[in-house]
Design a protein around this motif. Sequence first.
Motif, short mmCIF file in Angstrom:
data_model
loop_
_atom_site.label_atom_id
_atom_site.label_comp_id
_atom_site.label_asym_id
_atom_site.label_seq_id
_atom_site.Cartn_x
_atom_site.Cartn_y
_atom_site.Cartn_z
N PRO A 194 0.83 -1.21 0.00
CA PRO A 194 0.00 0.00 0.00
C PRO A 194 0.86 1.26 0.00
CG PRO A 194 0.03 -0.99 2.19
CD PRO A 194 0.84 -1.89 1.32
N LEU A 195 0.30 2.35 -0.50
CA LEU A 195 1.08 3.57 -0.70
C LEU A 195 0.33 4.78 -0.15
CD1 LEU A 195 3.61 4.82 -2.15
CD2 LEU A 195 2.20 4.98 -4.20
N LEU A 196 1.07 5.63 0.57
CA LEU A 196 0.50 6.85 1.14
C LEU A 196 1.13 8.05 0.44
CD1 LEU A 196 -1.29 7.86 3.53
CD2 LEU A 196 0.79 7.91 4.91
N LEU A 197 0.30 8.98 -0.03
CA LEU A 197 0.81 10.20 -0.68
C LEU A 197 0.58 11.37 0.26
CD1 LEU A 197 -0.89 9.65 -4.19
CD2 LEU A 197 1.28 8.70 -3.35
N LYS A 198 1.67 12.05 0.61
CA LYS A 198 1.56 13.16 1.54
C LYS A 198 1.81 14.45 0.78
CE LYS A 198 5.03 11.66 4.15
NZ LYS A 198 5.92 11.64 5.33
N GLY A 199 1.01 15.47 1.06
CA GLY A 199 1.29 16.74 0.40
C GLY A 199 0.08 17.65 0.38
N PRO A 200 0.32 18.93 0.06
CA PRO A 200 -0.77 19.91 0.09
C PRO A 200 -1.82 19.64 -0.98
CG PRO A 200 1.21 20.87 -0.88
CD PRO A 200 1.60 19.52 -0.36
N THR A 201 -2.98 20.23 -0.79
CA THR A 201 -4.05 20.05 -1.76
C THR A 201 -3.69 20.69 -3.10
OG1 THR A 201 -6.41 20.38 -2.10
CG2 THR A 201 -5.27 22.14 -0.97
N GLY A 202 -4.14 20.08 -4.18
CA GLY A 202 -3.98 20.67 -5.51
C GLY A 202 -2.58 20.60 -6.07
N CYS A 203 -1.77 19.65 -5.60
CA CYS A 203 -0.39 19.58 -6.12
C CYS A 203 -0.21 18.37 -7.05
CB CYS A 203 0.62 19.56 -5.00
SG CYS A 203 0.66 18.03 -4.08
N GLY A 204 -1.28 17.67 -7.39
CA GLY A 204 -1.17 16.63 -8.41
C GLY A 204 -1.31 15.20 -7.93
N LYS A 205 -1.70 14.98 -6.68
CA LYS A 205 -1.77 13.61 -6.15
C LYS A 205 -2.84 12.78 -6.87
CE LYS A 205 -2.42 14.97 -1.84
NZ LYS A 205 -2.45 16.43 -2.08
N THR A 206 -4.02 13.37 -7.02
CA THR A 206 -5.12 12.64 -7.66
C THR A 206 -4.80 12.36 -9.13
OG1 THR A 206 -6.65 13.73 -6.17
CG2 THR A 206 -7.61 12.71 -8.13
N ARG A 207 -4.21 13.37 -9.79
CA ARG A 207 -3.83 13.19 -11.19
C ARG A 207 -2.79 12.07 -11.33
NH1 ARG A 207 -3.79 16.24 -15.94
NH2 ARG A 207 -5.78 17.02 -15.17
N PHE A 208 -1.87 12.02 -10.38
CA PHE A 208 -0.83 10.99 -10.37
C PHE A 208 -1.46 9.60 -10.28
CE2 PHE A 208 2.10 8.61 -7.34
CZ PHE A 208 3.00 8.19 -8.31
N VAL A 209 -2.39 9.44 -9.37
CA VAL A 209 -3.01 8.11 -9.18
C VAL A 209 -3.81 7.73 -10.43
CG1 VAL A 209 -4.58 6.74 -7.76
CG2 VAL A 209 -3.10 8.43 -6.67
N THR A 210 -4.54 8.68 -10.99
CA THR A 210 -5.33 8.41 -12.20
C THR A 210 -4.40 7.99 -13.35
OG1 THR A 210 -6.72 10.24 -11.46
CG2 THR A 210 -7.19 9.37 -13.63
N HIS A 211 -3.30 8.70 -13.45
CA HIS A 211 -2.30 8.41 -14.49
C HIS A 211 -1.73 7.00 -14.30
CE1 HIS A 211 1.18 9.19 -17.13
NE2 HIS A 211 1.88 8.59 -16.21
N MET A 212 -1.35 6.68 -13.07
CA MET A 212 -0.72 5.38 -12.82
C MET A 212 -1.71 4.23 -13.00
SD MET A 212 2.44 5.92 -12.46
CE MET A 212 2.83 4.19 -12.20
N ALA A 213 -2.95 4.44 -12.60
CA ALA A 213 -3.96 3.39 -12.77
C ALA A 213 -4.10 3.07 -14.26
CB ALA A 213 -5.30 3.83 -12.18
N ALA A 214 -4.12 4.12 -15.08
CA ALA A 214 -4.25 3.90 -16.53
C ALA A 214 -2.98 3.23 -17.08
CB ALA A 214 -4.51 5.23 -17.23
N GLN A 215 -1.83 3.68 -16.61
CA GLN A 215 -0.56 3.07 -17.06
C GLN A 215 -0.51 1.58 -16.75
OE1 GLN A 215 2.41 4.14 -18.42
NE2 GLN A 215 1.56 6.13 -18.93
N LEU A 216 -1.00 1.24 -15.56
CA LEU A 216 -0.93 -0.15 -15.11
C LEU A 216 -2.14 -0.96 -15.59
CD1 LEU A 216 0.34 0.57 -11.48
CD2 LEU A 216 1.68 -0.43 -13.35
#
Length: 268
Positions: free
Chosen positions: A35-57
């Motif tokens: 499992p993976l935890l993403l830490k960081g402020p709102t609006g810095c790309g976390k959701t986009r990153f997960v969406t991107h990786m899900a599609a990649q995988l």
Amino acid sequence: MDGSFDQREGVQAPFYLAQGDECEVFAAAHANTLPLLLKGPTGCGKTRFVTHMAAQLGRPLYTVACHDDLSAADLIGRYLLKGGETVWVDGPLTRAVREGAICYLDEVVEARKDVTVVLHPLTDDRRILPIDRTGEELEAAPGFMLVASYNPGYQNILKTLKPSTRQRFLSLEFDFPAPSEEERIVAQESGLDPARVKALVRLAGKLRGLKGQDLEEGVSTRLVVYAATLIQQGMPVERAIRAAMVEPLTDDEDIKRGLLDLVTAVFG
Ligand code: ADP
């Protein structure tokens, strides 16, 4: 249910500009069922990153925006009355576990305490989801991955992840992109010309410098994209900046005036 959506194999990955080796870490976590935890402020790309990786995988993705009323039952499922019959309906987490999908719990610390109890058996090597209401004990299908995010910035002492929970996840730290990268992102997302994007990103940097003094949170990349999009659509620059990069940051009139002075200094 709570903004969950499903992304099937073959969907083109949305644009994501990597900040470092986060794509490799995500792929390794997925390959090793960690499992993976993403830490960081709102609006810095976390959701986009997960969406991107899900599609990649090539995995389906279930996203849940957590809030303070979100309970374990919202994630797992519940019995519902349908046409006079009581039927069990899986929640997004259960669907992800059954299908071998990625489940992304956005702002997980916001959720009620009983949610963490559910996550524990899923995040160790048992990878099981006990469903008390049906008596089932689901083993996660291959490909299942739990991803959670939280913003360490606006936690208070009561709303932070307990060490016993955090230490079950690999963690990646996110922050706002460096200016040259943020320029690429904002230009790509809005279509605005690079010279005008550059000035907006410069302003964002100055506004972020006020974090901790006048502002609780710096302006997010998301808001810079909003400003650029409005300008690209023809809105006057000052108006777009006020709506996208000033008003969302504060309700205090004095601070707002200070921010507008900064805008004039950059654009004036
Ligand atoms: P978070 O989940 O961290 O709150 P999002 O993933 O929703 O933030 O990011 C907000 C917006 O910022 C995205 O919709 C996208 O337009 C833009 N963005 C931020 N970082 C990136 C990046 N590295 N690559 C592409 N777009 C990005």
